[in-house]
Design a protein around this motif. Structure first.
Motif, PDB file in Angstrom:
ATOM      1  N   THR A 120       8.630  10.527 -15.998  1.00  0.00           N
ATOM      2  CA  THR A 120       9.772  11.122 -15.608  1.00  0.00           C
ATOM      3  C   THR A 120       8.970  12.764 -15.151  1.00  0.00           C
ATOM      4  N   GLY A 121       9.563  13.480 -13.922  1.00  0.00           N
ATOM      5  CA  GLY A 121       9.086  14.378 -13.320  1.00  0.00           C
ATOM      6  C   GLY A 121       7.781  13.935 -12.679  1.00  0.00           C
ATOM      7  N   GLY A 173       5.740  15.750  -9.047  1.00  0.00           N
ATOM      8  CA  GLY A 173       4.892  17.112  -8.778  1.00  0.00           C
ATOM      9  C   GLY A 173       4.340  17.557 -10.164  1.00  0.00           C
ATOM     10  N   GLY A 174       3.651  18.774  -9.916  1.00  0.00           N
ATOM     11  CA  GLY A 174       3.142  19.381 -11.049  1.00  0.00           C
ATOM     12  C   GLY A 174       2.261  18.389 -12.093  1.00  0.00           C
ATOM     13  N   ILE A 175       2.509  18.775 -13.476  1.00  0.00           N
ATOM     14  CA  ILE A 175       1.745  18.279 -14.438  1.00  0.00           C
ATOM     15  C   ILE A 175       2.012  16.730 -14.245  1.00  0.00           C
ATOM     16  N   GLY A 176       3.341  16.218 -14.134  1.00  0.00           N
ATOM     17  CA  GLY A 176       3.704  14.672 -14.062  1.00  0.00           C
ATOM     18  C   GLY A 176       3.015  14.135 -13.128  1.00  0.00           C
ATOM     19  N   LEU A 177       2.623  14.751 -11.945  1.00  0.00           N
ATOM     20  CA  LEU A 177       1.952  14.110 -10.851  1.00  0.00           C
ATOM     21  C   LEU A 177       0.360  13.957 -11.210  1.00  0.00           C
ATOM     22  N   ILE A 237      10.001   9.335 -11.655  1.00  0.00           N
ATOM     23  CA  ILE A 237      11.232   9.531 -11.862  1.00  0.00           C
ATOM     24  C   ILE A 237      11.656  10.979 -11.382  1.00  0.00           C
ATOM     25  N   GLY A 238      12.528  11.372 -10.602  1.00  0.00           N
ATOM     26  CA  GLY A 238      12.936  12.719 -10.289  1.00  0.00           C
ATOM     27  C   GLY A 238      14.185  12.910  -9.651  1.00  0.00           C
ATOM     28  N   ARG A 239      14.649  13.916  -9.364  1.00  0.00           N
ATOM     29  CA  ARG A 239      15.845  13.991  -8.330  1.00  0.00           C
ATOM     30  C   ARG A 239      15.591  14.427  -7.098  1.00  0.00           C
ATOM     31  N   ASN A 240      14.387  14.924  -6.622  1.00  0.00           N
ATOM     32  CA  ASN A 240      14.085  15.302  -5.301  1.00  0.00           C
ATOM     33  C   ASN A 240      13.642  14.155  -4.618  1.00  0.00           C
ATOM     34  N   GLU A 241      14.177  13.549  -3.612  1.00  0.00           N
ATOM     35  CA  GLU A 241      13.779  12.225  -3.122  1.00  0.00           C
ATOM     36  C   GLU A 241      12.542  12.380  -2.131  1.00  0.00           C
ATOM     37  N   ALA A 242      12.720  13.730  -1.596  1.00  0.00           N
ATOM     38  CA  ALA A 242      11.384  14.089  -0.417  1.00  0.00           C
ATOM     39  C   ALA A 242      10.039  14.004  -1.242  1.00  0.00           C
ATOM     40  N   LYS A 243      10.239  14.489  -2.518  1.00  0.00           N
ATOM     41  CA  LYS A 243       9.128  14.978  -3.362  1.00  0.00           C
ATOM     42  C   LYS A 243       8.577  13.709  -3.881  1.00  0.00           C
ATOM     43  N   SER A 299       9.094  10.477  -2.733  1.00  0.00           N
ATOM     44  CA  SER A 299       8.262   9.689  -1.518  1.00  0.00           C
ATOM     45  C   SER A 299       6.918  10.156  -1.450  1.00  0.00           C
ATOM     46  N   ALA A 300       6.758  11.406  -1.233  1.00  0.00           N
ATOM     47  CA  ALA A 300       5.447  11.919  -1.059  1.00  0.00           C
ATOM     48  C   ALA A 300       4.327  11.453  -2.289  1.00  0.00           C
ATOM     49  N   ALA A 301       5.003  11.533  -3.191  1.00  0.00           N
ATOM     50  CA  ALA A 301       4.112  11.215  -4.704  1.00  0.00           C
ATOM     51  C   ALA A 301       3.833   9.753  -4.631  1.00  0.00           C
ATOM     52  N   VAL A 302       4.898   8.786  -4.221  1.00  0.00           N
ATOM     53  CA  VAL A 302       4.846   7.416  -4.063  1.00  0.00           C
ATOM     54  C   VAL A 302       3.477   7.087  -2.966  1.00  0.00           C
ATOM     55  N   ALA A 303       3.684   7.456  -2.109  1.00  0.00           N
ATOM     56  CA  ALA A 303       2.789   7.436  -1.018  1.00  0.00           C
ATOM     57  C   ALA A 303       1.225   7.819  -1.461  1.00  0.00           C
ATOM     58  N   ASP A 304       1.064   8.890  -2.131  1.00  0.00           N
ATOM     59  CA  ASP A 304      -0.039   9.494  -2.743  1.00  0.00           C
ATOM     60  C   ASP A 304      -0.690   8.561  -3.922  1.00  0.00           C
ATOM     61  N   LEU A 305       0.201   7.938  -4.573  1.00  0.00           N
ATOM     62  CA  LEU A 305      -0.284   6.801  -5.679  1.00  0.00           C
ATOM     63  C   LEU A 305      -0.629   5.718  -5.193  1.00  0.00           C
TER      64      LEU A 305
END
Ligand code: NDP
Length: 256
Positions: A16-17, A20-24, A40-46, A48-54
């Motif tokens: 969750t979270g 970005g930040g510590i969660g990422l 898991i988060g509310r901000n879809e743009a953030k 999507s970027a995290a999913v691409a990174d992972l």
């Protein structure tokens, strides 16, 4: 135990979270050890970027847009993770926020928002993920506390209450779920450079300098500082470690 004690291939983690930040930072550690990740988060743009990174780290990753204070949304999220990724072995309750006011100025709705986001969400996510964690056979829950789990601050009214609560909640779950071979631990971050603390630095004058002076390591933490502890607490390496609250703080909590 063999050299693969830190191997997370075949495991699925909910963070969750995690967008970005510590969660990422935690998600990076898990993905580098081979775990598939649901962000898991509310901000879809953030997200999507995290999913691409992972995904670029060679694992499966999905995002499920969820407000963790909404019990029905959390239930749907867990169903979706099990459907799309097949199982849940690791749950990291990391989503969090703060409203910085002294006790006499904080409103009840503000108190409730912080407690719901930081503490009640961990209860709801853990309770609803429990059947899947039990089915995993070696489930792991990692709750994110804070230095405010140990210390107080005039501006951390509900935040400190939520983070103290998360440590005691961790201990209760560790006891309850040991027979299921689920380990439940907390991480207590020191002062880490993220969106959350960039906000705090703007609101609390002198904070940046006080953190540097008060941290034996002489620096703010970075999200990369969380990859190792994530792998340890999510892997077989920590199978006899449960109910702990481990500071990742550059020594902040042991400086007299
Ligand atoms: P960030 O603000 O960078 O991240 C907070 C995360 O929580 C975001 O990914 C956000 O996602 C998510 N989030 C917040 N509210 C909700 C919600 N209602 N539903 C779903 N997701 C939510 O902060 P940090 O990385 O710094 O904080 C992460 C955790 O670490 C928090 O629990 C915080 O209290 C704790 N912590 C941080 C410290 C620090 O120095 N940075 C120190 C000690 C503890 P989105 O925006 O998409 O909703």
């Amino acid at each position: 135990m063999t050299s693969n004690r830190f191997d997370l291939r075949g495991k699925v983690a909910i963070v969750t979270g995690g967008n970005g930040g510590i969660g990422l930072g935690l998600a990076h550690g898990l993905a580098d050890a081979g775990a598939d990740i649901a962000v898991i988060g509310r901000n879809e743009a953030k997200s999507s970027a995290a999913v691409a990174d992972l995904k670029a780290r060679g694992v499966k990753a999905i995002s499920v847009t969820t407000d963790v204070t909404d019990k029905d949304a959390v239930a749907a999220m867990i169903e979706r993770v099990v459907r799309d990724l097949g199982r849940v072995d690791i749950l990291i309750n990391n989503a969090g926020m703060s409203i910085r006011k002294p006790p006499h100025e904080l409103e009840l709705d503000e108190w409730n928002k912080v407690i719901d986001t930081n503490l009640t969400s961990a209860f709801v996510c853990s309770k609803l993920a429990y059947p899947a964690l039990k089915a995993s056979g070696n489930g792991k829950v990692i709750n994110i506390g804070s230095m405010m789990s140990i210390f107080g601050a005039s501006f951390a009214t509900a935040y400190a209450a939520s983070k103290g609560g998360i440590v005691q909640y961790t201990r209760a779950c560790a006891n309850a779920w040991a027979p299921d071979n689920i380990q439940v631990n907390a991480i207590l971050p020191g002062w880490i450079d993220t969106d959350l603390t960039r906000g705090a630095r703007k609101q609390v004058s002198g904070l940046h300098e006080r953190v540097l002076a008060r941290t034996p390591a002489g620096r703010w933490g970075d999200i990369d500082d969380f990859a190792g502890i994530a792998v340890f607490l999510a892997s077989a390496a920590s199978n006899f470690v449960t109910g702990t609250a481990i500071p990742v703080d550059g020594g902040f909590s042991v400086m007299a």
